[in-house]
Write a protein that holds these residues in place. Sequence first.
Motif, PDB file in Angstrom:
ATOM      1  N   THR A  92      -5.068  -1.624  -8.065  1.00 15.36           N
ATOM      2  CA  THR A  92      -5.695  -1.376  -6.831  1.00 15.36           C
ATOM      3  C   THR A  92      -5.736   0.142  -6.736  1.00 15.36           C
ATOM      4  OG1 THR A  92      -4.177  -1.592  -5.245  1.00 15.36           O
ATOM      5  CG2 THR A  92      -5.586  -3.481  -5.642  1.00 15.36           C
ATOM      6  N   PHE A  93      -7.026   0.939  -6.023  1.00 18.58           N
ATOM      7  CA  PHE A  93      -6.635   2.177  -5.505  1.00 18.58           C
ATOM      8  C   PHE A  93      -6.210   2.116  -3.845  1.00 18.58           C
ATOM      9  CE2 PHE A  93      -9.674   3.908  -8.897  1.00 18.58           C
ATOM     10  CZ  PHE A  93      -8.869   4.404  -9.788  1.00 18.58           C
ATOM     11  N   LYS A  94      -5.342   2.939  -3.603  1.00 17.58           N
ATOM     12  CA  LYS A  94      -5.089   3.115  -2.259  1.00 17.58           C
ATOM     13  C   LYS A  94      -5.381   4.789  -1.969  1.00 17.58           C
ATOM     14  CE  LYS A  94      -1.227   3.482   1.044  1.00 17.58           C
ATOM     15  NZ  LYS A  94       0.397   3.372   0.902  1.00 17.58           N
ATOM     16  N   ILE A  95      -6.579   4.765  -1.049  1.00 17.69           N
ATOM     17  CA  ILE A  95      -7.077   5.983  -0.560  1.00 17.69           C
ATOM     18  C   ILE A  95      -7.122   6.295   0.611  1.00 17.69           C
ATOM     19  CG2 ILE A  95      -9.517   7.276  -0.726  1.00 17.69           C
ATOM     20  CD1 ILE A  95     -10.128   4.729  -2.978  1.00 17.69           C
ATOM     21  N   GLU A  96      -6.493   7.612   0.972  1.00 18.43           N
ATOM     22  CA  GLU A  96      -6.329   8.207   2.159  1.00 18.43           C
ATOM     23  C   GLU A  96      -7.526   8.892   2.351  1.00 18.43           C
ATOM     24  OE1 GLU A  96      -3.616  11.455   4.512  1.00 18.43           O
ATOM     25  OE2 GLU A  96      -2.503   9.632   3.966  1.00 18.43           O
ATOM     26  N   GLY A  97      -8.561   8.882   3.387  1.00 13.58           N
ATOM     27  CA  GLY A  97      -9.855   9.571   3.418  1.00 13.58           C
ATOM     28  C   GLY A  97      -9.816  10.676   4.424  1.00 13.58           C
ATOM     29  N   GLY A  98     -10.874  11.246   4.413  1.00 14.41           N
ATOM     30  CA  GLY A  98     -10.968  12.219   5.401  1.00 14.41           C
ATOM     31  C   GLY A  98     -10.360  13.750   5.074  1.00 14.41           C
TER      32      GLY A  98
ATOM     33  N   ILE B  57     -10.043   8.652 -13.544  1.00 11.72           N
ATOM     34  CA  ILE B  57     -10.683   9.113 -12.310  1.00 11.72           C
ATOM     35  C   ILE B  57      -9.703   9.625 -10.977  1.00 11.72           C
ATOM     36  CG2 ILE B  57     -11.138   6.987 -11.312  1.00 11.72           C
ATOM     37  CD1 ILE B  57     -13.684   8.089 -10.426  1.00 11.72           C
ATOM     38  N   ASP B  58      -8.649   8.668 -10.995  1.00 11.52           N
ATOM     39  CA  ASP B  58      -7.524   9.076 -10.086  1.00 11.52           C
ATOM     40  C   ASP B  58      -6.948  10.185 -10.371  1.00 11.52           C
ATOM     41  OD1 ASP B  58      -6.514   7.477 -12.156  1.00 11.52           O
ATOM     42  OD2 ASP B  58      -4.723   6.889 -11.313  1.00 11.52           O
ATOM     43  N   GLU B  59      -6.367  10.641 -11.545  1.00 10.81           N
ATOM     44  CA  GLU B  59      -5.886  12.075 -11.763  1.00 10.81           C
ATOM     45  C   GLU B  59      -6.856  13.157 -11.430  1.00 10.81           C
ATOM     46  OE1 GLU B  59      -4.287  11.827 -15.978  1.00 10.81           O
ATOM     47  OE2 GLU B  59      -3.807   9.778 -15.733  1.00 10.81           O
ATOM     48  N   ARG B  60      -8.039  13.009 -11.947  1.00  6.89           N
ATOM     49  CA  ARG B  60      -9.177  13.943 -11.921  1.00  6.89           C
ATOM     50  C   ARG B  60      -9.392  14.305 -10.455  1.00  6.89           C
ATOM     51  NH1 ARG B  60     -13.474  11.830 -15.318  1.00  6.89           N
ATOM     52  NH2 ARG B  60     -14.446  13.831 -15.318  1.00  6.89           N
ATOM     53  N   LEU B  61      -9.298  13.364  -9.577  1.00  3.57           N
ATOM     54  CA  LEU B  61      -9.504  13.446  -8.121  1.00  3.57           C
ATOM     55  C   LEU B  61      -8.239  14.190  -7.711  1.00  3.57           C
ATOM     56  CD1 LEU B  61     -11.628  10.326  -7.315  1.00  3.57           C
ATOM     57  CD2 LEU B  61     -12.579  12.565  -7.424  1.00  3.57           C
TER      58      LEU B  61
ATOM     59  N   GLY C 134      -7.487  17.701  -4.857  1.00  2.85           N
ATOM     60  CA  GLY C 134      -6.998  17.643  -3.461  1.00  2.85           C
ATOM     61  C   GLY C 134      -7.297  16.046  -2.936  1.00  2.85           C
ATOM     62  N   ALA C 135      -7.873  15.056  -3.785  1.00  2.00           N
ATOM     63  CA  ALA C 135      -8.035  13.821  -3.189  1.00  2.00           C
ATOM     64  C   ALA C 135      -6.734  13.189  -2.943  1.00  2.00           C
ATOM     65  CB  ALA C 135      -9.046  12.976  -3.988  1.00  2.00           C
ATOM     66  N   HIS C 136      -6.615  12.437  -1.971  1.00  2.10           N
ATOM     67  CA  HIS C 136      -5.589  11.388  -1.779  1.00  2.10           C
ATOM     68  C   HIS C 136      -5.611  10.197  -2.239  1.00  2.10           C
ATOM     69  CE1 HIS C 136      -3.384  14.349   1.637  1.00  2.10           C
ATOM     70  NE2 HIS C 136      -4.261  14.966   0.690  1.00  2.10           N
ATOM     71  N   ILE C 137      -5.383   9.750  -3.556  1.00  4.04           N
ATOM     72  CA  ILE C 137      -5.822   8.400  -4.269  1.00  4.04           C
ATOM     73  C   ILE C 137      -4.405   8.094  -4.988  1.00  4.04           C
ATOM     74  CG2 ILE C 137      -7.214   9.770  -6.105  1.00  4.04           C
ATOM     75  CD1 ILE C 137      -8.608   7.158  -6.422  1.00  4.04           C
ATOM     76  N   GLU C 138      -4.240   6.947  -4.863  1.00  8.79           N
ATOM     77  CA  GLU C 138      -3.047   6.680  -5.666  1.00  8.79           C
ATOM     78  C   GLU C 138      -3.431   4.991  -6.314  1.00  8.79           C
ATOM     79  OE1 GLU C 138       1.621   4.840  -4.558  1.00  8.79           O
ATOM     80  OE2 GLU C 138       0.142   5.572  -2.955  1.00  8.79           O
ATOM     81  N   ARG C 139      -2.975   4.800  -7.706  1.00  5.12           N
ATOM     82  CA  ARG C 139      -3.160   3.866  -8.182  1.00  5.12           C
ATOM     83  C   ARG C 139      -2.134   2.909  -8.115  1.00  5.12           C
ATOM     84  NH1 ARG C 139      -6.393   2.272 -13.153  1.00  5.12           N
ATOM     85  NH2 ARG C 139      -7.139   4.373 -12.974  1.00  5.12           N
TER      86      ARG C 139
END
Length: 436
Positions: free
Chosen positions: A3-9, A421-425, A429-434
């Motif tokens: 899953t992707f865990k994403i901290e938005g904003g 996509i998670d590495e590139r984001l 500066g994206a807060h995304i974790e696989r």
Amino acid sequence: MSTFKIEGGHRLKGSIQPQGAKNEALQILCAVLLTPELVTINNIPDIVDVNKLISLLKKLGVKVEKIKQGTYTFQADDVNLKYLESDEFKVDGRGLRGSIMIVGPMLARFGKGYIPKPGGDKIGRRRLDTHFEGLINLGAKFRYSKEEQFYGVEADRLKGVYMLLEEASVTGTANIVMAAVLAEGRTTIYNAACEPYLQQLCKMLNRMGAKISGVGSNLLVIDGVEKLGGTEHTMLPDMIEIGSWIGLAAMTKSELTITNVSWDDLGIIPNVFRKLGITVEKRGDDIHIPAHVDGYEIQSFIDGSILTISDAPWPGFTPDLLSIILVVATQARGSVLIHQKMFESRLFFVDKLIDMGAKIILCDPHRATVIGHDYKSTLKATTMTSPDIRAGVSLLIAALSAKGTSIIQNIEQIDRGYERIDERLRAIGAHIERVP
């Protein structure tokens, strides 16, 4: 299953380079079957669907060598025809929709082409009639096992013919073109697809010795040749990924530069985003998206009526980006009607956006009206499941703009079309974790 865990904003910043085009890769890789000589292909995206097709080619006996990241050589000088009728192939071929495009090359060169009913995105009916009707027109005999859902075409020698396609199917046109280049005589295809990726295929085939004219139009004329030789080919950047990054920048109020986009092959894509009020700047062969700190406003038609954005065959707007347009519209000023004409199940993911607080009216399976929030109310984080590649990335963009932490399940769908996509984001500066 991850899953992707994403901290938005969070705002993003920097540059991102699009991967090689997925839809082009699936055509080009099948074309290596047309020659026993060496074919070198550059800028191949490292994604699930493409890697599945490369694995399928290896099992067919194609010699595959990885030269470096994104560059492979292929040599189909000892093809294993027995694999085509094996139980293993009936499983392998079913896992990838792009596998349908091995049929045309195999039929043209070896007199037989088989395929199980292919898989792919669950976005509604995606019939194969155009593929097989075109091959039958060229003289192939068609057979189908309903019990095994297994298709086959066979011919001693294909013969050129005039045909008018019922639909401008991209993969259907590709299959017919790859069969016709080795057919006897002249083949004329009217209402052919003319997408940049199909143009790339035709240009590659011409470098291999094919005689195709009308490339870029919907009228292709193909004079058959006895054999094709080797070549080197480089993929275009993926226009769907480029559109995804434009939408991501706008939704997160981020300043992003998308590098090496091949502007000449983007068609109306930049202008459609501009109709949503997004600033899309051309800087050489890059796209620069400034931070939309004051938001963006949807245009109206000249008579003041609500803007409608719909998909159409090229040079119309690609259906693969309508999901992105819909998500981006949720935070715009104004309203827009999204009309998905080509697939009847592709808008069903909007229930997840509605759960996040978006104002969307699903009118029917093909149309949705979006009333933009103008950032007065941010989307709320939630847990959701990716139904297909494009909807999955649209939900990912929504999550990156939302307040709180979102979870996206079934991310294998996203991995089918987007490389790391998670590495590139994270690099911008994206807060995304696989999460396994």
